[in-house]
Design an enzyme around this catalytic site. Structure first.
Site, PDB file in Angstrom:
ATOM      1  N   ARG A   1       0.827  -1.127  -0.117  1.00 15.30           N
ATOM      2  CA  ARG A   1      -0.140   0.117  -0.034  1.00 15.30           C
ATOM      3  C   ARG A   1       0.858   1.076   0.121  1.00 15.30           C
ATOM      4  O   ARG A   1       1.658   1.416   0.920  1.00 15.30           O
ATOM      5  CB  ARG A   1      -0.728  -0.025   1.270  1.00 15.30           C
ATOM      6  CG  ARG A   1      -1.552   1.221   1.524  1.00 15.30           C
ATOM      7  CD  ARG A   1      -2.757   1.154   2.327  1.00 15.30           C
ATOM      8  NE  ARG A   1      -3.987   0.603   1.721  1.00 15.30           N
ATOM      9  CZ  ARG A   1      -5.138   0.519   2.536  1.00 15.30           C
ATOM     10  NH1 ARG A   1      -5.280   1.043   3.751  1.00 15.30           N
ATOM     11  NH2 ARG A   1      -6.005  -0.176   1.800  1.00 15.30           N
TER      12      ARG A   1
ATOM     13  N   HIS B   1      -7.254   1.074  -6.275  1.00 12.80           N
ATOM     14  CA  HIS B   1      -7.667   0.212  -5.656  1.00 12.80           C
ATOM     15  C   HIS B   1      -8.105  -0.954  -5.988  1.00 12.80           C
ATOM     16  O   HIS B   1      -9.294  -1.592  -5.800  1.00 12.80           O
ATOM     17  CB  HIS B   1      -8.330   0.846  -4.420  1.00 12.80           C
ATOM     18  CG  HIS B   1      -8.276   0.278  -2.976  1.00 12.80           C
ATOM     19  ND1 HIS B   1      -7.710  -0.840  -2.724  1.00 12.80           N
ATOM     20  CD2 HIS B   1      -8.864   0.462  -1.972  1.00 12.80           C
ATOM     21  CE1 HIS B   1      -7.745  -1.303  -1.444  1.00 12.80           C
ATOM     22  NE2 HIS B   1      -8.560  -0.445  -0.978  1.00 12.80           N
TER      23      HIS B   1
ATOM     24  N   GLN C   1      -9.850  -3.704  -3.944  1.00 12.28           N
ATOM     25  CA  GLN C   1     -11.252  -3.524  -3.327  1.00 12.28           C
ATOM     26  C   GLN C   1     -12.348  -3.560  -4.353  1.00 12.28           C
ATOM     27  O   GLN C   1     -13.561  -3.963  -4.031  1.00 12.28           O
ATOM     28  CB  GLN C   1     -11.201  -1.866  -3.038  1.00 12.28           C
ATOM     29  CG  GLN C   1     -12.468  -1.304  -2.659  1.00 12.28           C
ATOM     30  CD  GLN C   1     -13.037  -1.709  -1.114  1.00 12.28           C
ATOM     31  OE1 GLN C   1     -12.146  -1.691  -0.102  1.00 12.28           O
ATOM     32  NE2 GLN C   1     -13.937  -2.348  -1.106  1.00 12.28           N
TER      33      GLN C   1
ATOM     34  N   ASP D   1     -17.474   7.157  -0.975  1.00  7.90           N
ATOM     35  CA  ASP D   1     -16.227   6.982  -0.364  1.00  7.90           C
ATOM     36  C   ASP D   1     -15.833   8.197   0.528  1.00  7.90           C
ATOM     37  O   ASP D   1     -16.374   9.121   0.233  1.00  7.90           O
ATOM     38  CB  ASP D   1     -14.878   6.418  -1.256  1.00  7.90           C
ATOM     39  CG  ASP D   1     -13.647   6.249  -0.541  1.00  7.90           C
ATOM     40  OD1 ASP D   1     -13.659   5.818   0.837  1.00  7.90           O
ATOM     41  OD2 ASP D   1     -12.644   6.283  -1.262  1.00  7.90           O
TER      42      ASP D   1
ATOM     43  N   CYS E   1     -16.490   1.545   0.705  1.00  8.61           N
ATOM     44  CA  CYS E   1     -15.329   0.587   0.878  1.00  8.61           C
ATOM     45  C   CYS E   1     -14.840   0.685   2.142  1.00  8.61           C
ATOM     46  O   CYS E   1     -14.221  -0.198   2.629  1.00  8.61           O
ATOM     47  CB  CYS E   1     -14.128   1.111   0.099  1.00  8.61           C
ATOM     48  SG  CYS E   1     -13.665   2.903   0.273  1.00  8.61           S
TER      49      CYS E   1
ATOM     50  N   ARG F   1     -13.687  -8.701   0.854  1.00  4.03           N
ATOM     51  CA  ARG F   1     -12.376  -8.554   0.755  1.00  4.03           C
ATOM     52  C   ARG F   1     -11.547  -9.738   1.059  1.00  4.03           C
ATOM     53  O   ARG F   1     -10.511  -9.950   0.444  1.00  4.03           O
ATOM     54  CB  ARG F   1     -11.923  -7.316   1.670  1.00  4.03           C
ATOM     55  CG  ARG F   1     -12.449  -6.036   1.635  1.00  4.03           C
ATOM     56  CD  ARG F   1     -11.819  -5.469   0.047  1.00  4.03           C
ATOM     57  NE  ARG F   1     -10.431  -5.558   0.069  1.00  4.03           N
ATOM     58  CZ  ARG F   1      -9.474  -4.502   0.384  1.00  4.03           C
ATOM     59  NH1 ARG F   1     -10.046  -3.404   1.071  1.00  4.03           N
ATOM     60  NH2 ARG F   1      -8.267  -4.511   0.203  1.00  4.03           N
TER      61      ARG F   1
HETATM   62  N1   CP Z   1     -11.235  -0.348   2.194  1.00  2.00           N
HETATM   63  C1   CP Z   1     -10.075  -0.505   2.733  1.00  2.00           C
HETATM   64  O1   CP Z   1      -9.020  -0.613   2.038  1.00  2.00           O
HETATM   65  O2   CP Z   1      -9.857  -0.398   4.189  1.00  2.00           O
HETATM   66  P1   CP Z   1      -8.505  -0.233   4.808  1.00  2.00           P
HETATM   67  O3   CP Z   1      -7.929   0.972   4.580  1.00  2.00           O
HETATM   68  O4   CP Z   1      -8.869  -0.304   6.106  1.00  2.00           O
HETATM   69  O5   CP Z   1      -7.465  -1.351   4.546  1.00  2.00           O
HETATM   70  N1  NVA Z   2      -9.896   6.646  -0.972  1.00  2.00           N
HETATM   71  C1  NVA Z   2      -9.533   6.192   0.234  1.00  2.00           C
HETATM   72  C2  NVA Z   2      -9.852   4.778   0.494  1.00  2.00           C
HETATM   73  C3  NVA Z   2      -9.492   4.011   1.594  1.00  2.00           C
HETATM   74  C4  NVA Z   2      -9.639   2.399   1.456  1.00  2.00           C
HETATM   75  C5  NVA Z   2      -8.083   6.669   0.804  1.00  2.00           C
HETATM   76  O1  NVA Z   2      -7.498   6.667  -0.204  1.00  2.00           O
HETATM   77  O2  NVA Z   2      -7.885   6.842   1.682  1.00  2.00           O
END
Ligand code: CP
Ligand code: NVA
Length: 323
Positions: A118, A145, A148, A240, A280, A308
């Site tokens: 990530r 993502h 997701q 989101d 999400c 997930r």
């Molecule tokens: N939706 C998602 O990716 O959640 P986290 O940021 O908790 O991994």
């Molecule tokens: N758009 C959000 C998604 C988190 C899972 C972010 O990037 O923080």
């Protein structure tokens, strides 16, 4: 911006290296195939457990940002499949700071069998994949993502089946989650609509990719600024956070700019009668989504989050070449 990733050859990298970096790297058939694998792995798990097909395999998990779902579901997916996962925090790795990404990728490739990362900058996940000799999975970047989106598609198919022509409406920021949702919808022949404030559009590059996909699948992509126009005929309403990780200094401006983009009972009542509501997570309750909607009868937020786990198993099984 370095535009190297914009020229990646669709499908080729995944086929050769089993990386999972973008939904757009999969063909429509490969996308459905991965979903079918997720469905069968979920059924197997619910009916008594998955066989240990990843016994002896370890997934290295690099996180430059916080996570609940991605971290825990990948860890548990590896355990359920007989393998193990190693969490590597931002402080430990210092990706691109303490050590170059190319060196991290080459060192880790001698210790673990796959890498999930990530990151902030999308170029960093591409650089990891470029240098790693083990499969690399994108656990979220500032651009997209894909893990997701796969779980989201699984959740939508569980509710509505595989029919093409579903209407998926996203309300809010044209962010990483919106990009991958748009691409998975385009792949599966679902119409994708977004309503965002001016200035918060999905990047033109991602829209161009979606348009190329829709030429093959017949899906439609539509853009609105008014959320009430966008939810008409929607089977799925998706939202989101208005402020993604890394944008915290913009929070006050974003709260003001997105104030009329809240998914609340009024907005949901303007969609189809059996529409479902997705997010999400993490949710900022009573900002982008109200408690009434998040905890209401249309909400699939928690089955979506739980999916997930199952989607990730399919991604891992393919990445490690055991399915
Ligand atoms: N939706 C998602 O990716 O959640 P986290 O940021 O908790 O991994
Ligand atoms: N758009 C959000 C998604 C988190 C899972 C972010 O990037 O923080």
């Amino acid at each position: 911006m370095n535009t190297q990733f914009m020229q990646s050859t669709v499908g080729q990298e995944f086929a050769m290296r089993k990386d999972f970096l973008h939904i757009s790297d999969l063909s429509p058939a490969e996308t459905q195939d991965l979903l079918d694998l997720a469905i069968s792995l979920k059924k197997e798990y619910v009916e008594g457990g998955n066989p240990p097909v990843l016994k002896g395999k370890v997934l290295g998990m690099i996180f430059q940002k916080p996570s609940l779902r991605t971290r825990v579901s990948f860890d548990m997916a590896m355990r359920h499949l007989g393998g193990d996962a190693l969490y590597l925090s931002p402080a430990e790795i210092g990706l691109g700071k303490r050590e170059s990404i190319a060196d991290v990728a080459r060192v880790l490739s001698g210790y673990v069998h796959g890498i999930m990362a990530r990151v902030f900058d999308h170029e960093h996940i591409l650089e990891l994949a470029n240098w790693a000799s083990v499969p690399v999975i994108n656990g979220l970047s500032d651009y997209n993502h894909p893990c997701q989106a796969l779980a989201d598609a699984l959740t939508i198919q569980e509710k509505f089946g595989k029919a093409k022509g579903l209407n998926v409406t996203y309300i809010g920021d044209g962010n990483n989650v919106a990009v991958s949702l748009m691409h998975v919808c385009a792949k599966l022949g679902w119409n994708f609509t977004i309503a965002n404030p001016v200035g918060y559009e999905i990047t033109p590059h991602a829209v161009e990719i979606a348009r190329q996909i829709t030429q093959e699948t017949g899906a439609e992509i539509s853009f609105f600024n008014n959320p009430h126009d966008a939810v008409k005929g929607a089977d799925v309403i998706y939202t989101d956070t208005w402020t993604s990780m890394g944008q915290e200094e913009e929070t006050a401006k974003r709260e003001a700019d997105f104030a009329s983009y809240q998914v609340n009972d009024q907005l949901v009542s303007e969609a189809n009668r059996d529409a479902i509501v997705m997010h999400c997570l993490p949710a900022h309750r009573n900002h982008e989504i109200t408690d009434e909607v998040a905890d209401g009868p249309r909400s699939v937020l928690f089955p979506q989050a739980h999916n997930r786990l199952h989607a990730q198993k399919a991604i891992l099984a393919r990445a490690f070449g055991v399915a």
